[in-house]
Write a protein that holds these residues in place. Structure first.
Motif, PDB file in Angstrom:
ATOM      1  N   LEU A  18       0.832  -1.205   0.000  1.00  0.00           N
ATOM      2  CA  LEU A  18       0.000   0.000   0.000  1.00  0.00           C
ATOM      3  C   LEU A  18       0.866   1.254   0.000  1.00  0.00           C
ATOM      4  CD1 LEU A  18      -2.746   1.422   0.274  1.00  0.00           C
ATOM      5  CD2 LEU A  18      -2.522   1.194   2.761  1.00  0.00           C
ATOM      6  N   GLY A  19       1.915   1.247   0.822  1.00  0.00           N
ATOM      7  CA  GLY A  19       2.809   2.403   0.879  1.00  0.00           C
ATOM      8  C   GLY A  19       3.464   2.686  -0.453  1.00  0.00           C
ATOM      9  N   LEU A  20       3.979   1.638  -1.110  1.00  0.00           N
ATOM     10  CA  LEU A  20       4.615   1.818  -2.412  1.00  0.00           C
ATOM     11  C   LEU A  20       3.605   2.228  -3.475  1.00  0.00           C
ATOM     12  CD1 LEU A  20       7.217  -1.103  -2.604  1.00  0.00           C
ATOM     13  CD2 LEU A  20       7.631   1.311  -2.087  1.00  0.00           C
ATOM     14  N   MET A  21       2.394   1.703  -3.393  1.00  0.00           N
ATOM     15  CA  MET A  21       1.365   2.066  -4.356  1.00  0.00           C
ATOM     16  C   MET A  21       1.026   3.557  -4.251  1.00  0.00           C
ATOM     17  SD  MET A  21      -2.527   0.610  -4.771  1.00  0.00           S
ATOM     18  CE  MET A  21      -3.119   1.486  -3.320  1.00  0.00           C
ATOM     19  N   VAL A 181       0.436  14.796   2.154  1.00  0.00           N
ATOM     20  CA  VAL A 181      -0.317  13.807   2.935  1.00  0.00           C
ATOM     21  C   VAL A 181       0.235  12.407   2.691  1.00  0.00           C
ATOM     22  CG1 VAL A 181      -2.568  12.705   3.227  1.00  0.00           C
ATOM     23  CG2 VAL A 181      -2.421  15.197   3.009  1.00  0.00           C
ATOM     24  N   ILE A 182       0.466  12.069   1.421  1.00  0.00           N
ATOM     25  CA  ILE A 182       0.977  10.735   1.070  1.00  0.00           C
ATOM     26  C   ILE A 182       2.374  10.525   1.649  1.00  0.00           C
ATOM     27  CG2 ILE A 182       1.710   9.238  -0.840  1.00  0.00           C
ATOM     28  CD1 ILE A 182      -1.331   9.501  -0.434  1.00  0.00           C
ATOM     29  N   SER A 183       3.218  11.540   1.558  1.00  0.00           N
ATOM     30  CA  SER A 183       4.585  11.428   2.083  1.00  0.00           C
ATOM     31  C   SER A 183       4.577  11.172   3.584  1.00  0.00           C
ATOM     32  CB  SER A 183       5.377  12.703   1.772  1.00  0.00           C
ATOM     33  OG  SER A 183       5.494  12.905   0.377  1.00  0.00           O
ATOM     34  N   VAL A 188       4.973   6.676   8.043  1.00  0.00           N
ATOM     35  CA  VAL A 188       4.420   5.833   9.098  1.00  0.00           C
ATOM     36  C   VAL A 188       4.181   4.404   8.614  1.00  0.00           C
ATOM     37  CG1 VAL A 188       2.454   5.517  10.654  1.00  0.00           C
ATOM     38  CG2 VAL A 188       3.310   7.826  10.185  1.00  0.00           C
ATOM     39  N   VAL A 189       3.658   4.261   7.411  1.00  0.00           N
ATOM     40  CA  VAL A 189       3.177   2.966   6.924  1.00  0.00           C
ATOM     41  C   VAL A 189       4.293   2.045   6.458  1.00  0.00           C
ATOM     42  CG1 VAL A 189       1.833   1.849   5.090  1.00  0.00           C
ATOM     43  CG2 VAL A 189       0.881   3.807   6.327  1.00  0.00           C
TER      44      VAL A 189
END
Length: 396
Positions: A18-21, A181-183, A188-189
């Motif tokens: 999910l993080g990489l996506m 936001v994604i960064s 965290v993820v």
């Protein structure tokens, strides 16, 4: 790597994926948001179509150089730190670009975008390889690669649609907030590296291991072919908005940006091409993709919007088939230093992006759309002919 490697049954696997996506969707949106709004920026800053294409080409050029640098550095200091910090830094230019009043200041900021956006593609596959169990690795890589295409498509569609509905400046602010936001979410993820082992060999050994592939004619033709199909593909997409906003179409940038949805054919087509390659051979399906791509490009000379849309969809299907299978062929054909061979192919690919962006502008200025189409058909076919004659010596 061993017992700690994540399988698809582990929650950490899905955190990583999910993080990489999410990171991939943002990074490739950041790279390609500029493409559909080049006509708007050309008018805003009073520059030609070819000059405006520098905003696209300079980012791909700096990304191309930075890929190698980050790849070498990450072998020594780790993957996850480079991934997270470059992604965070890639947000900064998005908030600065709307504030500049000089075209070349905008070009400089796009240069920085390319540098920072290189962090993710430079380390992502290596990060997956080290942290994910062998049986789940293909799934993780597939999710990541599909996200690349999704991000590129999303950035282009959003950029053109939003910029004309509101302002080009606000499109960068919106993407900047999304990227921030994604960064922060990825900080965290994304799981910390557990299986990274620092390389102790000198950089000269890395370079030697990579460039030794330039002595292999089989691989050289593949590198040139990858470059030429990308010159074609980038040339078509960079100058398409200029073509369709003029006579006889007079399409709005909003409508033109929706044509980038044809990229979905690549997302669909690449896995299918992989299955067909297993059944009928990589070389045969690879060059079928080339013919399909050339057919799609030729369809765009017909002055009918519906035919052009169909042509773009056919072109995307053929391009992603040829590109994904050529990359696979390179990795399988290299007998040693496989990551080095893949790095050179990726380097060649982004040379094609750079040349296709600004180099094809000379053809556009002199000969218009028919000239762009001619180059976009001839270069891949000629390089493909030489590649095909040699690739048959190492059929896969």
């Amino acid at each position: 790597m061993g017992e700690s490697a994540y399988s698809f049954r582990d929650g950490r696997f899905w955190q990583l994926s999910l993080g990489l996506m999410l990171a991939s969707v943002f990074i490739f949106s950041n790279l390609y948001i500029i493409q559909p709004i080049l006509p708007i920026l050309a008018k805003e800053f009073g520059v030609s179509a070819t000059e405006s294409s520098l905003l696209f080409s300079v980012a791909s050029f700096s990304l191309m150089i930075s890929l190698l640098a980050f790849g070498f550095v990450s072998d020594r200091i780790g993957r996850i730190g480079i991934l997270k910090w470059t992604m965070l830094l890639s947000v900064v230019p998005l908030f600065l670009m709307p504030l500049v009043d000089s075209f070349y200041a905008l070009v400089f900021l796009r240069l920085l975008v390319g540098i920072f956006c290189a962090g993710l593609p430079a380390v992502a596959v290596a990060y997956i390889t080290e942290e994910v169990a062998a049986g789940s690795r293909a799934l993780a890589v597939t999710i990541y690669i599909a996200s690349n295409a999704l991000g590129g498509m999303a950035g282009r569609v959003f950029g053109g649609f939003w910029a004309e509905a509101y302002t080009w400046e606000s499109s960068f602010y919106v993407l900047g907030v999304f990227g921030l936001v994604i960064s922060l979410l990825c900080l965290v993820v994304l799981p910390k590296s557990k299986s990274f082992t620092s390389s102790k060999q000198p950089y000269s050994q890395d370079l030697k291991g990579m460039f030794i592939h330039l002595k292999n004619p089989l691989l050289i033709y593949a590198f040139i072919f990858g470059m030429m199909i990308q010159v074609s593909f980038s040339g078509i997409w960079v100058y398409l908005p200029f073509y369709l906003e003029g006579d006889p179409f007079f399409l709005s940038i909003q409508v033109i940006s929706l044509l980038f949805l044809t990229y979905s054919m690549g997302v669909i087509g690449s896995p299918i091409a992989g299955k067909l390659a297993d059944l009928y051979g990589t070389v045969r399906i690879l060059f079928s993709g080339l013919i399909i791509m050339a057919t799609g490009v030729l369809m765009t000379v017909i002055s009918n919007v519906v035919v052009i849309i169909l042509g773009l969809a056919v072109m995307c299907l053929g391009f992603f088939t040829a590109h994904s299978l050529t990359s696979s062929w390179v990795g399988a054909t290299a007998k040693h230093h496989k990551s080095g061979a893949t790095s050179i192919y990726l380097f060649s690919y982004y040379i094609g992006v750079t040349v296709g962006g600004t180099g094809v502008g000379v053809i556009w200025t002199q000969f218009g759309w028919n000239g762009v189409v001619f180059v976009a058909v001839i270069l891949p076919l000629l390089s493909g002919l030489f590649f095909y004659r040699n690739a048959k010596k190492a059929p896969l």
